[in-house]
Design an enzyme around this catalytic site. Structure first.
Site, PDB file in Angstrom:
ATOM      1  N   GLU A  39     -19.690  65.232 -54.319  1.00 47.28           N
ATOM      2  CA  GLU A  39     -19.559  66.317 -55.303  1.00 47.28           C
ATOM      3  C   GLU A  39     -18.950  67.562 -54.670  1.00 47.28           C
ATOM      4  O   GLU A  39     -18.596  68.505 -55.349  1.00 47.28           O
ATOM      5  CB  GLU A  39     -20.924  66.628 -55.937  1.00 47.28           C
ATOM      6  CG  GLU A  39     -21.924  67.377 -55.067  1.00 47.28           C
ATOM      7  CD  GLU A  39     -22.567  66.518 -53.972  1.00 47.28           C
ATOM      8  OE1 GLU A  39     -22.187  65.335 -53.809  1.00 47.28           O
ATOM      9  OE2 GLU A  39     -23.426  67.055 -53.256  1.00 47.28           O
ATOM     10  N   GLY A  43     -30.253  66.782 -51.701  1.00 48.09           N
ATOM     11  CA  GLY A  43     -31.232  67.874 -51.666  1.00 48.09           C
ATOM     12  C   GLY A  43     -32.235  67.496 -50.602  1.00 48.09           C
ATOM     13  O   GLY A  43     -31.865  67.232 -49.460  1.00 48.09           O
ATOM     14  N   GLU A  44     -33.487  67.395 -50.999  1.00 51.16           N
ATOM     15  CA  GLU A  44     -34.524  67.013 -50.046  1.00 51.16           C
ATOM     16  C   GLU A  44     -35.389  65.939 -50.733  1.00 51.16           C
ATOM     17  O   GLU A  44     -36.071  66.235 -51.711  1.00 51.16           O
ATOM     18  CB  GLU A  44     -35.329  68.263 -49.670  1.00 51.16           C
ATOM     19  CG  GLU A  44     -36.488  68.014 -48.761  1.00 51.16           C
ATOM     20  CD  GLU A  44     -36.110  67.201 -47.528  1.00 51.16           C
ATOM     21  OE1 GLU A  44     -35.216  67.619 -46.777  1.00 51.16           O
ATOM     22  OE2 GLU A  44     -36.715  66.124 -47.334  1.00 51.16           O
ATOM     23  N   SER A  45     -35.321  64.718 -50.202  1.00 57.62           N
ATOM     24  CA  SER A  45     -35.957  63.603 -50.902  1.00 57.62           C
ATOM     25  C   SER A  45     -37.467  63.760 -51.035  1.00 57.62           C
ATOM     26  O   SER A  45     -38.049  63.345 -52.040  1.00 57.62           O
ATOM     27  CB  SER A  45     -35.630  62.287 -50.196  1.00 57.62           C
ATOM     28  OG  SER A  45     -36.028  62.335 -48.842  1.00 57.62           O
ATOM     29  N   ILE A 105     -24.374  65.649 -44.721  1.00 57.30           N
ATOM     30  CA  ILE A 105     -25.253  66.782 -44.405  1.00 57.30           C
ATOM     31  C   ILE A 105     -26.678  66.257 -44.198  1.00 57.30           C
ATOM     32  O   ILE A 105     -27.320  65.809 -45.144  1.00 57.30           O
ATOM     33  CB  ILE A 105     -25.241  67.841 -45.540  1.00 57.30           C
ATOM     34  CG1 ILE A 105     -23.794  68.293 -45.819  1.00 57.30           C
ATOM     35  CG2 ILE A 105     -26.130  69.027 -45.178  1.00 57.30           C
ATOM     36  CD1 ILE A 105     -23.635  69.101 -47.094  1.00 57.30           C
ATOM     37  N   ARG A 106     -27.142  66.319 -42.972  1.00 53.94           N
ATOM     38  CA  ARG A 106     -28.462  65.732 -42.638  1.00 53.94           C
ATOM     39  C   ARG A 106     -28.666  64.407 -43.391  1.00 53.94           C
ATOM     40  O   ARG A 106     -29.670  64.181 -44.072  1.00 53.94           O
ATOM     41  CB  ARG A 106     -29.596  66.719 -42.915  1.00 53.94           C
ATOM     42  CG  ARG A 106     -29.579  67.891 -41.938  1.00 53.94           C
ATOM     43  CD  ARG A 106     -30.745  68.851 -42.105  1.00 53.94           C
ATOM     44  NE  ARG A 106     -32.045  68.218 -41.857  1.00 53.94           N
ATOM     45  CZ  ARG A 106     -32.483  67.839 -40.658  1.00 53.94           C
ATOM     46  NH1 ARG A 106     -31.749  68.020 -39.585  1.00 53.94           N
ATOM     47  NH2 ARG A 106     -33.672  67.298 -40.520  1.00 53.94           N
ATOM     48  N   HIS A 115     -21.740  63.414 -49.580  1.00 46.00           N
ATOM     49  CA  HIS A 115     -21.763  64.336 -50.727  1.00 46.00           C
ATOM     50  C   HIS A 115     -20.413  64.353 -51.434  1.00 46.00           C
ATOM     51  O   HIS A 115     -19.603  65.238 -51.190  1.00 46.00           O
ATOM     52  CB  HIS A 115     -22.095  65.755 -50.255  1.00 46.00           C
ATOM     53  CG  HIS A 115     -23.530  65.948 -49.927  1.00 46.00           C
ATOM     54  ND1 HIS A 115     -24.432  66.506 -50.805  1.00 46.00           N
ATOM     55  CD2 HIS A 115     -24.232  65.622 -48.825  1.00 46.00           C
ATOM     56  CE1 HIS A 115     -25.633  66.529 -50.249  1.00 46.00           C
ATOM     57  NE2 HIS A 115     -25.534  65.998 -49.036  1.00 46.00           N
ATOM     58  N   ARG A 129     -33.957  58.182 -42.988  1.00 50.03           N
ATOM     59  CA  ARG A 129     -33.745  59.604 -43.311  1.00 50.03           C
ATOM     60  C   ARG A 129     -33.185  60.355 -42.118  1.00 50.03           C
ATOM     61  O   ARG A 129     -33.558  60.064 -40.980  1.00 50.03           O
ATOM     62  CB  ARG A 129     -35.098  60.243 -43.631  1.00 50.03           C
ATOM     63  CG  ARG A 129     -35.353  60.465 -45.074  1.00 50.03           C
ATOM     64  CD  ARG A 129     -36.691  61.151 -45.230  1.00 50.03           C
ATOM     65  NE  ARG A 129     -36.561  62.582 -45.322  1.00 50.03           N
ATOM     66  CZ  ARG A 129     -37.437  63.440 -44.834  1.00 50.03           C
ATOM     67  NH1 ARG A 129     -38.477  63.042 -44.147  1.00 50.03           N
ATOM     68  NH2 ARG A 129     -37.238  64.724 -44.996  1.00 50.03           N
ATOM     69  N   CYS A 171     -27.008  60.956 -50.915  1.00 48.47           N
ATOM     70  CA  CYS A 171     -27.781  61.563 -49.826  1.00 48.47           C
ATOM     71  C   CYS A 171     -29.287  61.468 -50.102  1.00 48.47           C
ATOM     72  O   CYS A 171     -29.816  60.358 -50.070  1.00 48.47           O
ATOM     73  CB  CYS A 171     -27.298  62.987 -49.576  1.00 48.47           C
ATOM     74  SG  CYS A 171     -27.660  63.516 -47.895  1.00 48.47           S
TER      75      CYS A 171
HETATM   76  N1  GLN Z   1     -32.347  65.057 -45.209  1.00 45.92           N
HETATM   77  C1  GLN Z   1     -32.502  65.074 -46.640  1.00 45.92           C
HETATM   78  C2  GLN Z   1     -33.671  64.224 -47.097  1.00 45.92           C
HETATM   79  O1  GLN Z   1     -34.339  63.618 -46.330  1.00 45.92           O
HETATM   80  C3  GLN Z   1     -31.238  64.625 -47.343  1.00 45.92           C
HETATM   81  C4  GLN Z   1     -30.129  65.605 -47.095  1.00 45.92           C
HETATM   82  C5  GLN Z   1     -29.204  65.800 -48.241  1.00 45.92           C
HETATM   83  O2  GLN Z   1     -29.443  65.339 -49.357  1.00 45.92           O
HETATM   84  N2  GLN Z   1     -28.163  66.546 -47.992  1.00 45.92           N
HETATM   85  O3  GLN Z   1     -33.902  64.147 -48.256  1.00 45.92           O
END
Ligand code: GLN
Length: 196
Positions: free
Chosen positions: A178, A47-49, A136-137, A176, A108, A79
């Site tokens: 999942e 997700g987004e940390s 993914i990112r 990922h 990150r 991630c």
């Molecule tokens: N870039 C996201 C972060 O810094 C991580 C990306 C992801 O969980 N797919 O949290």
């Protein structure tokens, strides 16, 4: 049968729940401290940390989760979840928190600086055949302490950045697992929880 929680504040919670259920584990979406105490292990999803960090504080979950991890509850970060388990974060926000569950420095959006997402076949320690990993990112692990086992590295020759690690009861992956129908990484975590 073990019950595995998925931290359900933000990110790809449903996909992890489905993958864990395919392995035969019972699952629980965790948003409150009571729920945290009802599980044998926990997945922190992608997700987004920075958002997950903020919501952990808002939901009064940061301190209870930190102490459960310190008591040895198995935990797996994918991630953004990997970032949450680091001792130190590069390119993070100054106020972003993490659990220091694994002695590692994580960068990150390390891959995302070149390209947002990509896939590759990884050799993961403990799996017989390559695992198709989706990034993914994604973060990567910049360095690890001496008690940390490196489970996978990216790159054609598998000598690139570290993307999967384990330290005691804590597991972290940049990708990922999942996504898709290969649930071997989830099986690996479930067996760690069973043994704990
Ligand atoms: N870039 C996201 C972060 O810094 C991580 C990306 C992801 O969980 N797919 O949290």
């Amino acid at each position: 049968m073990v019950k595995i929680g998925v931290l359900a504040l933000q990110g790809d919670v449903g996909e992890h729940v489905r993958a864990l259920e395919k392995t035969g584990a019972r699952t629980l979406a965790v948003r409150r401290a009571e729920e945290l105490h009802a599980v044998d292990g926990l997945v922190i999803p992608g997700g987004e940390s920075t958002t997950i960090s903020k919501l952990l504080v808002v939901f009064d979950l940061y301190t209870p989760l930190k102490s459960r991890i310190e008591q040895g509850m198995p935990v797996w970060g994918t991630c953004a979840g990997m970032i949450m388990l680091a001792t130190s974060i590069l390119d993070g926000r100054p106020d972003q928190k993490s659990f220091a569950a694994i002695d590692m420095v994580v960068r990150r959006n390390a891959f995302g600086r070149q390209i947002d997402s990509y896939e590759e076949n990884l050799h993961v320690e403990g799996l017989d055949d390559p695992f198709r990993a989706v990034f993914i990112r994604a973060p990567w692990v910049e360095s690890v302490g001496k008690n940390v086992e490196v489970l996978a590295r990216a790159g054609d020759d598998h000598d690139g950045p570290i993307v999967a690690v384990r330290s005691g009861m804590a597991l972290a992956t940049s990708f990922h697992p999942e996504i898709g129908t290969d649930h071997r990484m989830h099986e690996l975590f479930v067996s760690l929880v069973r043994r704990s």
